[in-house]
Design a protein around this motif. Structure first.
Motif, PDB file in Angstrom:
ATOM      1  N   GLY A 395     -56.307 -40.641  -8.808  1.00 16.43           N
ATOM      2  CA  GLY A 395     -55.862 -41.875  -8.823  1.00 16.43           C
ATOM      3  C   GLY A 395     -54.593 -41.918  -9.699  1.00 16.43           C
ATOM      4  O   GLY A 395     -53.768 -42.647  -9.879  1.00 16.43           O
ATOM      5  N   VAL A 396     -54.838 -41.297 -11.123  1.00 13.61           N
ATOM      6  CA  VAL A 396     -53.947 -41.372 -12.243  1.00 13.61           C
ATOM      7  C   VAL A 396     -52.731 -40.468 -12.162  1.00 13.61           C
ATOM      8  O   VAL A 396     -51.695 -40.447 -12.412  1.00 13.61           O
ATOM      9  N   LEU A 397     -53.179 -39.464 -11.042  1.00  8.62           N
ATOM     10  CA  LEU A 397     -52.130 -38.281 -10.876  1.00  8.62           C
ATOM     11  C   LEU A 397     -50.843 -38.766 -10.450  1.00  8.62           C
ATOM     12  O   LEU A 397     -49.823 -38.035 -10.294  1.00  8.62           O
ATOM     13  N   GLN A 398     -50.909 -39.988  -9.619  1.00  4.06           N
ATOM     14  CA  GLN A 398     -49.641 -40.126  -8.885  1.00  4.06           C
ATOM     15  C   GLN A 398     -48.532 -40.899  -9.860  1.00  4.06           C
ATOM     16  O   GLN A 398     -47.457 -41.186  -9.498  1.00  4.06           O
ATOM     17  N   ALA A 399     -49.086 -41.397 -10.894  1.00  2.00           N
ATOM     18  CA  ALA A 399     -48.247 -42.105 -12.077  1.00  2.00           C
ATOM     19  C   ALA A 399     -47.477 -40.831 -12.698  1.00  2.00           C
ATOM     20  O   ALA A 399     -47.944 -39.880 -12.787  1.00  2.00           O
ATOM     21  N   PRO A 400     -46.060 -41.390 -13.087  1.00  2.00           N
ATOM     22  CA  PRO A 400     -45.237 -40.308 -14.031  1.00  2.00           C
ATOM     23  C   PRO A 400     -46.042 -39.940 -15.409  1.00  2.00           C
ATOM     24  O   PRO A 400     -46.808 -40.884 -15.795  1.00  2.00           O
ATOM     25  N   PRO A 401     -45.640 -38.767 -15.677  1.00  2.03           N
ATOM     26  CA  PRO A 401     -46.394 -38.326 -17.027  1.00  2.03           C
ATOM     27  C   PRO A 401     -45.975 -39.237 -18.048  1.00  2.03           C
ATOM     28  O   PRO A 401     -44.682 -39.656 -18.129  1.00  2.03           O
ATOM     29  N   LEU A 402     -46.739 -39.363 -19.141  1.00  2.00           N
ATOM     30  CA  LEU A 402     -46.255 -40.089 -20.253  1.00  2.00           C
ATOM     31  C   LEU A 402     -46.143 -39.295 -21.466  1.00  2.00           C
ATOM     32  O   LEU A 402     -46.725 -38.541 -21.757  1.00  2.00           O
ATOM     33  N   GLU A 403     -44.806 -39.515 -21.638  1.00  2.00           N
ATOM     34  CA  GLU A 403     -44.424 -38.354 -22.909  1.00  2.00           C
ATOM     35  C   GLU A 403     -45.025 -38.827 -24.181  1.00  2.00           C
ATOM     36  O   GLU A 403     -45.281 -40.186 -24.574  1.00  2.00           O
ATOM     37  N   SER A 404     -45.421 -37.766 -24.926  1.00  2.00           N
ATOM     38  CA  SER A 404     -45.906 -38.169 -26.206  1.00  2.00           C
ATOM     39  C   SER A 404     -45.012 -38.638 -27.165  1.00  2.00           C
ATOM     40  O   SER A 404     -43.704 -38.246 -27.224  1.00  2.00           O
ATOM     41  N   ALA A 405     -45.368 -39.603 -28.328  1.00  2.00           N
ATOM     42  CA  ALA A 405     -44.553 -39.783 -29.215  1.00  2.00           C
ATOM     43  C   ALA A 405     -43.635 -38.728 -30.328  1.00  2.00           C
ATOM     44  O   ALA A 405     -42.784 -38.820 -30.435  1.00  2.00           O
ATOM     45  N   THR A 406     -44.697 -37.687 -30.152  1.00  2.00           N
ATOM     46  CA  THR A 406     -44.213 -36.628 -30.963  1.00  2.00           C
ATOM     47  C   THR A 406     -42.811 -35.861 -30.312  1.00  2.00           C
ATOM     48  O   THR A 406     -41.922 -35.634 -31.007  1.00  2.00           O
ATOM     49  N   PHE A 407     -43.065 -35.899 -29.048  1.00  2.06           N
ATOM     50  CA  PHE A 407     -41.896 -35.376 -28.123  1.00  2.06           C
ATOM     51  C   PHE A 407     -40.758 -36.177 -28.375  1.00  2.06           C
ATOM     52  O   PHE A 407     -39.726 -35.761 -28.503  1.00  2.06           O
ATOM     53  N   LYS A 408     -41.046 -37.504 -28.056  1.00  2.00           N
ATOM     54  CA  LYS A 408     -39.831 -38.569 -28.186  1.00  2.00           C
ATOM     55  C   LYS A 408     -39.120 -38.546 -29.594  1.00  2.00           C
ATOM     56  O   LYS A 408     -37.887 -38.523 -29.412  1.00  2.00           O
ATOM     57  N   ARG A 409     -39.763 -38.396 -30.658  1.00  2.00           N
ATOM     58  CA  ARG A 409     -39.191 -38.329 -31.848  1.00  2.00           C
ATOM     59  C   ARG A 409     -38.723 -36.832 -32.243  1.00  2.00           C
ATOM     60  O   ARG A 409     -38.172 -36.508 -33.329  1.00  2.00           O
ATOM     61  N   GLY A 410     -38.762 -35.776 -31.246  1.00  2.00           N
ATOM     62  CA  GLY A 410     -38.131 -34.477 -31.797  1.00  2.00           C
ATOM     63  C   GLY A 410     -39.036 -33.800 -32.666  1.00  2.00           C
ATOM     64  O   GLY A 410     -38.643 -32.904 -33.407  1.00  2.00           O
ATOM     65  N   GLY A 411     -40.478 -34.016 -32.657  1.00  2.00           N
ATOM     66  CA  GLY A 411     -41.119 -33.365 -33.709  1.00  2.00           C
ATOM     67  C   GLY A 411     -41.259 -34.054 -35.137  1.00  2.00           C
ATOM     68  O   GLY A 411     -41.764 -33.537 -36.051  1.00  2.00           O
ATOM     69  N   VAL A 412     -40.516 -35.128 -35.334  1.00  2.00           N
ATOM     70  CA  VAL A 412     -40.572 -35.678 -36.545  1.00  2.00           C
ATOM     71  C   VAL A 412     -41.827 -36.607 -36.799  1.00  2.00           C
ATOM     72  O   VAL A 412     -42.156 -37.472 -35.979  1.00  2.00           O
ATOM     73  N   PRO A 413     -42.472 -36.262 -37.629  1.00  2.00           N
ATOM     74  CA  PRO A 413     -43.894 -37.138 -37.819  1.00  2.00           C
ATOM     75  C   PRO A 413     -43.651 -38.934 -37.990  1.00  2.00           C
ATOM     76  O   PRO A 413     -42.601 -39.001 -38.707  1.00  2.00           O
ATOM     77  N   LEU A 414     -44.463 -39.839 -37.598  1.00  2.00           N
ATOM     78  CA  LEU A 414     -44.094 -41.044 -38.040  1.00  2.00           C
ATOM     79  C   LEU A 414     -44.481 -41.281 -39.607  1.00  2.00           C
ATOM     80  O   LEU A 414     -45.420 -40.802 -40.078  1.00  2.00           O
ATOM     81  N   GLN A 415     -43.620 -42.144 -40.007  1.00  2.00           N
ATOM     82  CA  GLN A 415     -43.729 -42.381 -41.458  1.00  2.00           C
ATOM     83  C   GLN A 415     -44.287 -43.751 -41.744  1.00  2.00           C
ATOM     84  O   GLN A 415     -43.877 -44.663 -41.052  1.00  2.00           O
ATOM     85  N   GLY A 416     -45.132 -43.904 -42.621  1.00  2.00           N
ATOM     86  CA  GLY A 416     -45.616 -45.296 -42.997  1.00  2.00           C
ATOM     87  C   GLY A 416     -44.671 -46.203 -43.768  1.00  2.00           C
ATOM     88  O   GLY A 416     -43.810 -45.617 -44.353  1.00  2.00           O
TER      89      GLY A 416
END
Length: 416
Positions: A395-416
């Motif tokens: 049932g989940v396969l039909q949904a579009p893939p969820l991009e990871s936040a790491t990919f969306k940030r271009g490999g830049v880690p999240l800063q606190g």
């Protein structure tokens, strides 16, 4: 076996009086037949015991819940690295430099092909004019470009031929969320160890989420597990909160390297189950991309049943991480306690101090640019992978893939 025993007895009956050779031959045939009968009897008992345990696990709803899984993600062959982002930031104070993708290929730290699969390895000592030289070797850290929701159900599978191990070596195959600051979105360590220590399957979060100890004891009954770790998954190293680690079957990195097969983790709202399946026993359902992990009970290494009350919605979407660290917080911090480390001879004239690489025993060993140490790393510190796959419920396969936040940030880690 009755036919074999009958043949031996018939041979015995046909021996002429005084024919010692014939009698000896008949005696040997009889002994072999009896031994074979005993072996087949033991195998039948083992098969019956295994079937009984599978029935027990099913009746008590142990391990992964039955789901109709379909293939959602595959990294394999020449396109393996297309599915990952190369991270270059080291957050564990190691003696490695994580390379960007182009440099990792040009330096031979990664390679892949349809014929030989995928390799990630520890590379050369950094050149003397490189940043942080001379106490760094080249390595990589990969984060998948896609993430999956544990609450929906996910099965992550890595089929491997070799995994890294050795003194100063700290490899990991793990899952994490990168939308929020660590460990708020959850981290699950599928396969992680350092030096010659055994693997530690662990879950980390930022709140008081507890293992279901009753379920854990019920389902791991009869398995040769080690001692218990913390039952609270809350993680804050400054407060000595280390995450939860259930009783589990633990092996060293060298054992995993010499017993190739599948490492898998099935994760749903009730918890996570980790499997090691030897190459010769990979089930047909997995080979056909229709996995049924609820039937893999005999391959379970660790079971992390989460208390529903305290752990509801504890994990955000998880991305796959694969990396090889050197020394650092774990392998470096535990260096002087490791027999593998002591065998290197790098325990005298140095100290265990990752903050001072020039005097740190582990850093000095792994970056010793000699034939012996270079060969040690080349022969031990590498992943050889056939494929990485993720399965999710149909049932989940039909949904579009969820991009990871790491990919969306271009490999830049999240800063606190």
């Amino acid at each position: 076996e009755l036919a074999s025993l009958g043949a031996a007895l018939e041979t015995d009956d046909q021996c002429a009086a005084g024919d010692d050779d014939c009698a000896l031959n008949a005696l040997q045939l009889r002994g072999n037949a009896l031994a074979e009968a005993g072996k087949e009897g033991e195998e039948a008992k083992d098969a019956e015991a295994e079937a009984n345990m599978e029935a027990y696990w099913s009746e008590n709803s142990c391990f992964a819940a039955p789901k109709s899984y379909g293939l959602a993600f595959k990294a394999q062959g020449s396109s393996f690295f297309d599915e990952f982002t190369f991270m270059t930031v080291d957050e564990t104070h190691g003696a490695q430099r994580y390379l960007p993708k182009e440099e990792a290929f040009s330096k031979g730290v990664v390679e892949t092909s349809e014929e030989h699969g995928t390799i990630l390895r520890i590379g050369d000592v950094e050149p003397s004019d490189a940043p942080n030289a001379p106490f760094k070797r080249q390595s990589v850290m990969l984060h998948s470009n896609v993430a999956w929701s544990p609450n929906d159900g996910m099965l992550v599978v890595m089929k491997y031929n070799h995994v890294p191990y050795g003194a100063g070596v700290w490899p990991a195959f793990w899952l994490m969320n990168s939308d929020v600051l660590w460990p708020n979105g959850g981290e699950f360590d599928v396969l992680e160890y350092a030096n010659d220590e055994v693997s530690k399957v662990t879950f980390h979060t930022n709140r008081n989420c507890f293992l279901d100890q009753g379920k854990l004891g019920q389902c791991m009954r009869g398995k040769p597990t080690g001692g218990p770790g913390p039952s609270n998954c809350n993680t804050d190293y400054f407060k000595n909160l280390l995450g939860c680690r259930p009783r589990q079957m633990q092996r060293s990195g060298e054992w995993f390297a010499k017993n190739p097969g599948v490492m898998a983790a099935a994760w749903d709202a009730d918890g996570v189950t980790v499997y090691h399946i030897p190459n010769a026993e990979i089930p047909a359902d997995l080979s056909s991309d229709k996995p049924k992990p609820e039937t893999w009970g005999r391959f379970v290494l660790a079971y992390v049943p989460l208390d529903r009350g305290s752990c509801a919605d504890v994990a955000k979407p998880q991305e796959i991480v694969l990396n090889i660290a050197l020394c650092g917080d774990w392998a470096g911090g535990a260096w002087l306690k490791s027999s593998a480390a002591r065998r290197t001879g790098f325990t005298h004239g140095c100290v265990s101090d990752i903050g001072n690489p020039a005097g740190d025993c582990c850093s000095k060993f792994v970056t010793e640019n000699t034939t012996n140490v270079n060969g040690y790393m080349k022969n031990r510190a590498y992943f050889s992978i056939d494929y990485m796959k993720v399965f999710t419920p149909e049932g989940v396969l039909q949904a579009p893939p969820l991009e990871s936040a790491t990919f969306k940030r271009g490999g830049v880690p999240l800063q606190g």
